[in-house]
Every structure is written in structure tokens, then in C-alpha cells.
Design an enzyme around this catalytic site. Structure first.
Site, mmCIF file in Angstrom:
data_model
loop_
_atom_site.group_PDB
_atom_site.id
_atom_site.type_symbol
_atom_site.label_atom_id
_atom_site.label_comp_id
_atom_site.label_asym_id
_atom_site.label_seq_id
_atom_site.Cartn_x
_atom_site.Cartn_y
_atom_site.Cartn_z
ATOM 1 C CG HIS A 68 -50.610 -33.795 -26.586
ATOM 2 N ND1 HIS A 68 -50.615 -35.044 -26.007
ATOM 3 C CD2 HIS A 68 -49.349 -33.594 -27.013
ATOM 4 C CE1 HIS A 68 -49.412 -35.571 -26.099
ATOM 5 N NE2 HIS A 68 -48.615 -34.710 -26.701
ATOM 6 C CG ASP A 120 -45.548 -32.724 -25.886
ATOM 7 O OD1 ASP A 120 -45.948 -33.893 -25.921
ATOM 8 O OD2 ASP A 120 -45.446 -32.013 -26.897
ATOM 9 C CG ASP A 174 -47.144 -36.320 -29.938
ATOM 10 O OD1 ASP A 174 -46.951 -36.478 -31.151
ATOM 11 O OD2 ASP A 174 -46.512 -35.501 -29.259
#
Length: 1090
Positions: free
Chosen positions: A297, A299, A409
Site C-alpha cells: 500500500h 499512499d 485504507d
């Protein structure tokens, strides 16, 4: 009894059990022996005498074998490889122990080494680099090889051609002076970045790794976990402890020799089996429960800016390509088309490696969206475009669409997501964020999530409750022990790998999972059996098959997946949210007018698809789930401000071009001002023409282009009754204002008071705002206990006296640094189809610390539910706190309006850029501004301009509120045209006829994505011109209507999905295209022009 003779049975072998005890033998003290296990693999005082001390059998460090030279990039630039290796760049000598910085700076190291002819080594050669910050290994000719991350990926395995002795080799290391989570001040991850961090180069060595020792390390780790984490009263726990103890005693007895390491591994095999050194361990036919999938992941921006994200992608994904080459069972999944595009643009060699693995099925694109976006705040069409641009990118680059929407998320999930997923060719959804709920525990793991219209997707929430699992023994255990849907299906996804700041899986994760699988097969399934080598789609295929075959029936969850945390993100970074709303409106208007211009405008006009795509991609990027919600560092908002400025500049140009193509001008001779309406219904009422008091300030439009004089019977008045007391009136409403607040709002026609006696509406209130930890993210329920009314600091003044509109203004001093001036206005009632509304314009100078500004509207309306506009529909939420589930929704998300209605009457609150709202009992409360200090210390510290409106209405919530919300956000545009009658027919196209259900909304009018005269070339062009219409039912009932073609020649029509795949051919009648939509359905139609 029972026989005459007694016989003594002789033993088959001589007994060796001694008669006399040789010595005392005590019972193992299990807790002490378990604690001892950590000493064998730990970093403490016994490191050199334990397993870690045997890990490396040789090391090269420093000159002359390894030389370092460094070039520091100017300022905070991030040069490319070619820029960094220019001949005129001066590389100076560097050495270990030096520090480099400051934060966000970049330093390029030229590393040269040669293995000495007489150097003895026996293990795998690795280059180890530890600088405390991120980095990238490059070849001498500019190919990115793999990323380096402090603490978890500091090694680069030397290829075989780098291991020849005596031959000099050169690599480059790009050092980025930021940690995985940026450069937080004081070590607290979410604090604003420290601009002056420096990083010390502690290791730049070539080491020989004893692979047997490394393998034993992971053997011992996992068996030790079994000893610690299996229930202490189970034989598996006892056996694991005995195996570990035996390994340690063997190691001690033979002083850690290479021979004893091999013997220790044989001991471990008794618990793990013999196949843990390869993917063979997964080839047993025993059914797994847990499916491991590697993930990283990243961001897209958060505690670092977009520019650093681009490097994080390259670092992380090259690492995964390396692991995919080395571990055949490894499968890696990554989302976000934007990230793939950045890699394609900036790192073509790395992108080619990714494409190779995608083709082989080991690197798996997932998600189908442009970024992992927020789903609360973007408009419905923005959610559509996330899928359109995402799916088209994946299909154009990899020949495949994604089937699973991947959003682990994001801070809550809009109720229309299942419908939009199905329309974007996806029927699965993965997340886990609701595990963060801080009030109620979400009750399901695998379930059918049902949208407002009844559409459903299979949803799976990883029971390990993370998307960054470390592939530990405990992660595998929790994948079953925390599974809440075992009755329907016991399988689960284990999503592992370093994340948020990138990185992804390491070899360590894969080695641990091999041993977990070996243990399950060897000693039984107390540890759930984990499987590697399957994809996310394989996992969901299995669920879908079981459901389709009737083997199981998943439980259902209807409506939004409300996240009981991070409620402050509906309000934080108000300017960013304002820009988002305005950009969405601008794009809507551009596409509508540009589409009309390609039909009836100048022949030379060309639909600006490339520019529109660029604008959309920028807006979609800014909707990333930390950017739009307001939880990024200040640097990110500097970037988004710059990007929005570019969007608005481009958009203004495109809008002007489309208007010009339609014959509009800037007021040339012979032209008259016209009202350009981009919405799908006639709009009557006042239109402001000028702010100059010497000229006619207002015109009146009856729904067409013409702007007329305001009828003399349409008036509004203002009267001062006493000190700081005013009454504003029109034909519908009487509004009493005292001290800047509304103390009476009387509906003349309904003969009803809207504000309770003794209450004050449009009342500013301030709250103390100190959440438990996540400042920009959270507002906690206890903030409501600190409510403080703000009182006007100046007398109210009449600022507009009619007759078309009246207004009064009041300034309230919030503190020594902050103030707000509110102008409350009432226009003459001019539209019999729409109720009158009280408009409020506010200018706020905001410089507070950890405060929350809201505006309240107490009403005389009673209902246990309030209604809130969401994307393509309405969400109804409780106005009471009966249960903890109800109370958890003390702050909720809305779009253009919120409404509280009872039988026969209601009140709507409209806004132009706000998303946070609450309705408690009969009090409605619009959230305006917050003042968190982390991760952006200056969030929202600036001037703000906000608009909202109060619209009482007789009758139920209906199309009047829906349309009022649109009207406030999509104002009529004033433009000049010499012959507007020539456009009347064209501008009537693609609108519902007057006998259609008023709940139907034509939300989007645009050109076909792949029309030959408009295509951007990503996908094969299609012959002809096509118009795409996006329509939805806004109120929640079966709706029928006819879309007029307005004289536009249409030869064919289809119902299509969001990706413009034709689903069903339709016939066009005399009046237009007849449509029928189920409640809250979103429908798209493709029209071929003649």
C-alpha cells in the site's frame, strides 16, 4: 476367578529401566524456557554467541575494496539518473559515518567495488546499505534495480556477474532523505515534518551470508512462535518448545559449527517438514483456509509529497519484481492506475519488468480506479470517472480490466459503491478499514454488500485486520480466529507486506509463510493452513462459485459502510474541499457545453478530449484518500493548490472556447446578455448582472436564455425594528434577525414558525477539538460537551435594501486573530416551483488552534431520521442516540444538502463546499472549519468564503431540495449572444420532458470516450459520434421519463455501463428516449448521432 492357572507374560526384550535413580531431573519451567528462545535470535547482549553471530561468514568494508563518491542534488530537487550522472557533476569522496540531509534532499552515491582475489567467502554475496532513509540501487547504465528501506530492506543480492574476483563494478545509490513515513518531528509519525533531519550512512558493505544460518533463523522463529502462541496446554506448544530447546542445545554443544547448523535444521524438520526451502511446500493437496497475497500500500500522498511517491513506487515495485524472480509462489497485487502511469512515464525499464510479470500472472493489477480514492466526498460522477479512467488504463496497458475494487485504507464507503462497481465491470470488493471502528465492532468478514438500488458485490474484509501484515505466525492465526463469517465460508485473505509508505513484502515474509504452511502439514491444523500462489481473483472466484452453486448464502449489509472514526475528515482542509467541488462543477459544465458545441457549434470546433482527460486525472488524483479528506502534510496541499490552479486555468479556457463555438461572446455590438443553464430543468428567478449599485444589478429569467427585467410585483423588504433587530420579508417568508442570529423564521403560506421559541438559528458555535490522537482525521464525541455560542461583536447592518433582494451583515469576533462576517439575504420570491430560501454568505478569517466552528439550525420539525444527499442518492441516518450504532453517527457526511422533514413540512440546509453535518433531535448543524495542527501545522489558517442556505418547505423532501442543491452549486452563467434563438432547440436537448418523473436527473452529458474525432488514442477509436448521458433517480422510487433529443438527429441508442460497453439497444420514440429506472438506479445511455 475365571481360570485355573495364572501365567506370567515374558517381555519380548530385556528391560533396561534402571533400578536406581541416576540423578535428580526437574520439570521444565516453561515460561523461563520460552523466554530463553528470544536470546537465540535476538540482538541483545548474547548476539555474537547466538545464531545471529553466525549469519555472516565474511565482510568487505571501506577502501580500497569499496569506494564511495557522492553528489548532492541542489536544494530539494529530485534529479533523474541522467541528470545526476552528468559529467559536469562533481562527485566527492564519501565514507561511512557521514551524515546527509536536510530532510527531503537527494544524494547520489557512486559505489565502486572489486572482490579481492584472496578473499574467502562461502555464502551468498549481498551489498548491505543502511542510511536510515530510503534509497534506490541503479546500474551503471541507468536501470533501477531495487529499493532500499531502513530497517527492512537493506540488502541487494549481487548478481552472479558481480561476484567475479578482481573485476571492478559500479552501481549508483540514490539516497532520499526521508524515512518510510516522511520526516516527522520528534518521532511521532503524524507530527509535521522536521525540515532539518540528517541521516547517517552506517553501512555500505559487501557481506557473505550463510544461507543455512538464515534458513535456521526463520525455522526457529516460527517454531518459537508456536511454542509461545499455541495454547500452553496443547501438545503442539509443548513439542515446539522441546524442538527449539533441542536446537539450542545442539548449537551450544557444537559451538555453532556449519555442520551443527545443518543438524539443527534437520531437527526443525520434525516440526516443519522437509519442503520449507522451496515452493514445493505448497503442493500438498490439503485444503488451505488462508490465502496469502503480497501487497504494497503506497499512499499517493500523505506524509510525503507526490514527487516522493513516484520514487516510492519505483523502489517498491522493483523490489517485488526481484522477489517474483526468486520465489515462484509469490504473488503481488497493486492498485491505482495513476501509480502505474507514473512508473510508465518516469521509470520505463521498471515498467517493462512489471508488464512482464503482469503477463505471467504474478504481478496483479487490482482496484480498477485511478487512485485509492475517498468515497465519502467526491461527487457521483467523480466516483464514476475513478473507475472509467482506472479501468481504461489497465485495459489499454495490460489487456485486462480489474474485477475487484481494492480500497483497504479509505475512511468509510459510500452506499452507491456496489452499484458503481457492477457498472464498471467489477463484482468484488476488498477492504479492512472498518476494523478501526472505535465504538462498534463491524459484525461481518465476508458478505454481500448491497447498494441503494439493490446492486450487490461480494465484500471481504481481511480478518487479520490489516493490509500490512508481517506474515507472522499470529497473522495466520488471526486470519481464522477473528473471522466473523465462518458459518458461510471460513477462508480469508492475508494481505502482507510493508505499506502506507511503500516497500511491500520482503523475502523474510515469504520464508515465514513457507514455514507456517510446513508446520500445518506436519503437525496439524491448529495453525490454519496458508496457501501461496493464488491471486486475489482466485480467492473471490471461489467465494463467487460457492454462492452461485448454492453451497452458501452470504449475509447481507444494506447501505453505507459508515466508518466510526476519522469523522473530522469531512471538514479538515476546507480550501482543498472547496477546490474539489468547484472543479467538479467546472468539468460538468465544460463537458456539457463542449458536447453541444460539437453538435451545433462552429464546424472547426473539436471536442477537447485530451485537455478534459488531463483535468479529470488531476482532480481524481486530488481525491486520493488522504488528500481530499485533509490528512496530509502541508507540502501535499501546496501541490494540490498548484494542480487545482492548473485545472481552473485550463477549464476556463475550455469553457470559453466551447461558448465561443456556440456563438457567445464578451458583449460585442448587437449581443444581449443571456442566462446559460447547464442543468436539466428550467430555472426561474433572479440573476445578478452586476455589483455596481449605479446600474441594474438584477435580471429575471423564466427558464430560457432570455434575461428580462425583474417584474415589479416581485419584491423583498428589510425593516429595522429596534437596536440590532431586523426583519427580512418576501412573499413566502418573514425572517427576524437579532444580534446576527435568526430568532424567527415564519413561513407565510404554510402559516408555520420554523425556529423554536427562544432558540436561535444560523447560530455560530465553537467546540474544543482535541481527538485522542489523529488530529486532522478525528473528532470525538466528547467535543460536543464543549459547545460555546459565539456572539456578534458588531451591530448588524443593512447591506442591501431591495427591492429585488435584501441583506444584512454581521461580524463576529472569534478571537484576537479570527473573525467571521455573515451576510444573510432574502431574494424576492420568483419561482412558484421552488420554495424561497435564506442565503448566507460568510467570509471567515481563521487562525485558531484545535477548535471546531459550526453553524446551528434548531427547527420545529420532529423526526427520528434526517436525510442527507450522497452520490446519486439519499442516506437516512438517526437523529437520536438510542444505541451505540446510532450515537456513533454523531458527525456524518453529506453533499449539497441535508434535510429534516416530518409529515407535511421540512427544512433543508444547502451548501456550496461543505461535507460535515449532524442532526441531533430537532437541531441541524453544518460543520464549517477545523484547526488541527498535525500533520499540517497550518491547516486552514487563511481566509475562507462559504455559502449556505436555509430552505423551509411545505410537503415532504422531494425534487425541490435536490434541485435547490444543484442550483446553488451550478449558478447560471451570464454570457452575450447575438441570436440566442438559434440555440433554443439545441439547449433543450438531452433533458427530460415536462411529463417525466421529477426525481430523474440528467447528471452528465459528454462525448463517447473512443469517438474517432475525440479519442485520446489509449484505446482503438470507434467510428461515428456518440453522446453519453448519465441519469439517476434522486429520490428512491421507480421513475419513468422521456429524454428529449431537442432536434438532434440520433440514429441509435443503447443502455450502456460506465465503461460505455453497449448492454441493450433501445428505440427512440417521437418525443425522445423513454427510460425507466428503479429506485436510486444510475443509468448510462449511448446515443449515436446521425
Amino acid at each position: 476367578m475365571g481360570g485355573e492357572d495364572n501365567y506370567i507374560m515374558a517381555s519380548a526384550f530385556e528391560a533396561t529401566y534402571p533400578q536406581l535413580a541416576e540423578r535428580p531431573k526437574g520439570k521444565q519451567i516453561h515460561n523461563i524456557y520460552r523466554e530463553r528462545l528470544r536470546m537465540f535470535t535476538g540482538q541483545g547482549q548474547y548476539r555474537e554467541q547466538s545464531l545471529r553471530g553466525k549469519l555472516y561468514d565474511a565482510r568487505l568494508s571501506g577502501s580500497p575494496e569499496i569506494t564511495l563518491h557522492v553528489w548532492s542534488a541542489p536544494k530539494l530537487s529530485r534529479p533523474t539518473f541522467d541528470e545526476a550522472t552528468k559529467k559536469d557533476n562533481e562527485y566527492r569522496t564519501a565514507k561511512k559515518g557521514e551524515s546527509f540531509g536536510p530532510s527531503w534532499s537527494t544524494h547520489w552515491f557512486k559505489v565502486q567495488f572489486a572482490l579481492p582475489q584472496k578473499w574467502d567467502y562461502n555464502g551468498q554475496l549481498e551489498f548491505h546499505w543502511e542510511s536510515g532513509c530510503e534509497g534506490m540501487v541503479w546500474t551503471e547504465d541507468g536501470k533501477p534495480l531495487q529499493g532500499l528501506s531502513p530497517g527492512n530492506r537493506t540488502e541487494w543480492v549481487l548478481p552472479s556477474d558481480f561476484t567475479k574476483k578482481g573485476k571492478e563494478h559500479t552501481i549508483y545509490i540514490e539516497m532520499a532523505c526521508n524515512q518510510m513515513f516522511g520526516n516527522p518531528t520528534g518521532g511521532d509519525t503524524i507530527q509535521p515534518p522536521d525540515p532539518n533531519q540528517y541521516f547517517t550512512l552506517r553501512e555500505a558493505d559487501i557481506v557473505s551470508v550463510n544461507l543455512d544460518v538464515r534458513a535456521l533463523y526463520y525455522d526457529f522463529w516460527i517454531i518459537g512462535d508456536a511454542a509461545r502462541e499455541f495454547p500452553s496446554n496443547t501438545w503442539e506448544s509443548h513439542q515446539a518448545l522441546q524442538i527449539c530447546t533441542e536446537i539450542m542445545e545442539k548449537f551450544i554443544a557444537e559451538e555453532g559449527s556449519n555442520a551443527c547448523i545443518k543438524d539443527c535444521r534437520k531437527i526443525a524438520q520434525r516440526y516443519l517438514g522437509k519442503n520449507v526451502d522451496s515452493a514445493e511446500v505448497y503442493k500438498s493437496e490439503k485444503s488451505p483456509l488462508v490465502y496469502g497475497i503480497g501487497h504494497c500500500h503506497i499512499d499517493t500522498c500523505w506524509l510525503w509529497p507526490w514527487a516522493e511517491t513516484k520514487r516510492k513506487i519505483a523502489r517498491s515495485w522493483t523490489n517485488q519484481c526481484d522477489l517474483l524472480d526468486r520465489y515462484p509462489e509469490h504473488r503481488f497485487t497493486a492498485s491505482s492506475a495513476q501509480q502505474y502511469k507514473w512508473l510508465e512515464q518516469n521509470y520505463p525499464h521498471a515498467f517493462d519488468r512489471v508488464k512482464k510479470h503482469v503477463k505471467e500472472g504474478t504481478f496483479q493489477p487490482v482496484g480498477g480506479s485511478w487512485v485509492e480514492h475517498d468515497t465519502n466526498l467526491p461527487s457521483g460522477e467523480s466516483l464514476v470517472r475513478q473507475f472509467v479512467y482506472g479501468q481504461r488504463y489497465f485495459e489499454s496497458r495490460f489487456g485486462q480490466r480489474c474485477r475487484t475494487f481494492w480500497l483497504p485504507d479509505t475512511f468509510g464507503y459510500s452506499t452507491q459503491i456496489p452499484q458503481l462497481c457492477r457498472l464498471a465491470d467489477m463484482n468484488r470488493f476488498f477492504t479492512q478499514k472498518l476494523s478501526w471502528n472505535n465504538i462498534n465492532k463491524f459484525p461481518h468478514t465476508t458478505f454481500d454488500w448491497v447498494s441503494l438500488d439493490g446492486s450487490q458485490v461480494i465484500c471481504h474484509m481481511a480478518p487479520a485486520e490489516t493490509y500490512t501484515a508481517m506474515a507472522n505466525f499470529g497473522d495466520v492465526v488471526r486470519s481464522v480466529s477473528q473471522h466473523k463469517s465462518m458459518d458461510q465460508d471460513p477462508t480469508s485473505l492475508l494481505v502482507f507486506g510493508y505499506g502506507d509508505g511503500g516497500g511491500g513484502p520482503t523475502f523474510e515474509h515469504i520464508e515465514k509463510l513457507r514455514r507456517c504452511r510446513g508446520m500445518s502439514d506436519q503437525v496439524g491444523e491448529r495453525l490454519p493452513r496458508v496457501q501461496m500462489g493464488a491471486s486475489v481473483e482466485d480467492f473471490f472466484d471461489s467465494l463467487e462459485k460457492r454462492s452461485a452453486n448454492g453451497e452458501t448464502e452470504f449475509v447481507t449489509w444494506y447501505g453505507e459502510l459508515y466508518f466510526e472514526l476519522h469523522r473530522g475528515t469531512y471538514t479538515s482542509q476546507a480550501a482543498n474541499k472547496y477546490n474539489n467541488r468547484k472543479a467538479e462543477v467546472l468539468l460538468h459544465d465544460i463537458e456539457y457545453l463542449a458536447t453541444l458545441a460539437t453538435i451545433g457549434g462552429k464546424k472547426s470546433y473539436k471536442y477537447p478530449k485530451k485537455d478534459i482527460d488531463s483535468m479529470w486525472e488531476d482532480v481524481l488524483l486530488c481525491q486520493f484518500h488522504d488528500c481530499l479528506p485533509g490528512s496530509c502534510i502541508e507540502m501535499c496541499y501546496d501541490d494540490s493548490d498548484e494542480l487545482y490552479a492548473k485545472v481552473f486555468k485550463t477549464g476556463d479556457k475550455l469553457l470559453a472556447n466551447a461558448m465561443e463555438a456556440l456563438g457567445f461572446n464578451n458583449g460585442s455590438k448587437g449581443s444581449l446578455p443571456k442566462a446559460v443553464n447547464t442543468l436539466g430543468w428550467d430555472r426561474k428567478g433572479l440573476l445578478q448582472l452586476s455589483t455596481n449599485p449605479e446600474s441594474s444589478r438584477y435580471g429575471y429569467t423564466k427558464g430560457n436564455l432570455a434575461i428580462n427585467n425583474v417584474p415589479t410585483d416581485l419584491t423583498a423588504s428589510v425593516q429595522q425594528l429596534g437596536s440590532d433587530v431586523f426583519v427580512l420579508k418576501n412573499q413566502d417568508l418573514e425572517v427576524k434577525i437579532e444580534g446576527g442570529a435568526i430568532t424567527s423564521l415564519y413561513d407565510v403560506k404554510a402559516k408555520r414558525e420554523v425556529v423554536p421559541k427562544g432558540s436561535k438559528a444560523n447560530q455560530l458555535v465553537m467546540f474544543d477539538d482535541k481527538p485522542l490522537y489523529w488530529q486532522a482525521w478525528d473528532v470525538e464525541v466528547y467535543h460536543l460537551d464543549s459547545r460555546k455560542e459565539l456572539k456578534a461583536s458588531s451591530e448588524t447592518k443593512i447591506t442591501e435594501s431591495g427591492p429585488e433582494r435584501v441583506a444584512v451583515s454581521t461580524t463576529t469576533k472569534i478571537s484576537d486573530k479570527s473573525w467571521i462576517t455573515m451576510t444573510i439575504s432574502l431574494a424576492a420570491s420568483s419561482d412558484s416551483d421552488q420554495p424561497s430560501q435564506i442565503d448566507v454568505d460568510a467570509a471567515v478569517e481563521w487562525h485558531e488552534t484545535m477548535k471546531f466552528l459550526k453553524v446551528e439550525f434548531p427547527t420545529t420539525v420532529t423526526n427520528t431520521e434526517a436525510s442527507y444527499e450522497t452520490q446519486f442518492g439519499i442516506v437516512r441516518r438517526p437523529t437520536h442516540y438510542n444505541t451505540t450504532w446510532d450515537m456513533a453517527k454523531f458527525e456524518v457526511c453529506c453533499h449539497k444538502w441535508a434535510d429534516l422533514s416530518e409529515h407535511g413540512y421540512g427544512v433543508s440546509i444547502l451548501n456550496d463546499s461543505k461535507y460535515g453535518f449532524a442532526t441531533v433531535g430537532n437541531v441541524m448543524r453544518l460543520s464549517l472549519l477545523r484547526a488541527p495542527k498535525a500533520p499540517d501545522a497550518h491547516a486552514d489558517m487563511k481566509r475562507h468564503h462559504i455559502k449556505w442556505a436555509i430552505m423551509p418547505h411545505a410537503g415532504p423532501l422531494d425534487q425541490r431540495t435536490v434541485r435547490a442543491g444543484f442550483n446553488l452549486n451550478y449558478p447560471l452563467r451570464v454570457a452575450w449572444h447575438p441570436n440566442s434563438a438559434s440555440l433554443d432547440k439545441l439547449l433543450s436537448a438531452f433533458r427530460f420532458t415536462s411529463d417525466s418523473s421529477p426525481s430523474l436527473i440528467v447528471d452528465t452529458v459528454k462525448r463517447g470516450e473512443d469517438d474517432e474525432d475525440a479519442s485520446n488514442g489509449d484505446m482503438p477509436a470507434k467510428k461515428g459520434k456518440h453522446i453519453i448521458l448519465r441519469v439517476y433517480d434522486s429520490l428512491g422510487g421507480l421513475s419513468r421519463g422521456t429524454i428529449s433529443m431537442g432536434g438532434v438527429k440520433v440514429t441509435k441508442a443503447w443502455k450502456c455501463n460506465l465503461l460505455e460497453d453497449e448492454l441493450e439497444e433501445l428505440s427512440i420514440g417521437k418525443e425522445g428516449l423513454e427510460v425507466e429506472l428503479r429506485a436510486f438506479e444510475v443509468a448510462s445511455y449511448k446515443l449515436r448521432l446521425g
